[in-house]
Design an enzyme around this catalytic site. Sequence first.
Site, PDB file in Angstrom:
ATOM      1  CG  ASN A 121      19.507  64.147  18.012  1.00 52.33           C
ATOM      2  OD1 ASN A 121      19.461  63.181  17.265  1.00 52.33           O
ATOM      3  ND2 ASN A 121      18.450  64.589  18.681  1.00 52.33           N
ATOM      4  CB  CYS A 146      22.363  75.558   7.383  1.00 44.28           C
ATOM      5  SG  CYS A 146      24.023  75.119   6.793  1.00 44.28           S
TER       6      CYS A 146
END
Length: 211
Positions: A121, A146
């Site tokens: 998601n 990240c």
Amino acid sequence: MKEDSHNTKLSLNQQPAGSQLMCRTIAEDAPAVDHHVDMSSSTSDDLNLIPPLNFAMVDNGIFRSGFPDSANFSFLQTLKLTSIIYLCPEPYPEANTEFLKSNGIKLFQFGIESYKEPFVNIPEDTIREALRLVLDVRNHPVLIHCNRGKHRTGCLVGCLRKLQRWCLSSVFDEYQRFAAAKARVSDQRFMELFDVSSLKHLPMSFSCLKK
């Protein structure tokens, strides 16, 4: 992450009322930094410059990588960064926070959770807000990262490439080059369907912009 009341100002940039927190901003009170990148280091100094995992230049003033650690700090100093866009929800390590403070680097944190297929998601509004920061030259030079520099970073850079009018095959080729065997169909579908129309009015000045 410890908060220094004398050196650190913490402000929360929020979406309209009723929506969830999207970006956490940490601005460091530090002396102004000369953002000219000096590439004339000596050979001995170059041997100590270790880039973070999956490091690459995206465009003028925009870089990407995996999570930097202390071994990468000397290299990051050569980039003369103004800001870092961090795409993970975990708190920034204290050593990294101290590095930002001592170098006058602003941190923008977007807590995108890490998922494995098929339960993926990717928050479109968060990616869109992060893109606004990437497009703002006042934040340049900027490093996007990240954890491994593959999926979340790859999606953000891929959506930037769509704004730069890259064809999808080129967007996917770049994504797969960094994700390698970990490439996700869901990430590529997200980039394909991502609507850049709400960002096209923003000023863009990139060397990789397709005519």
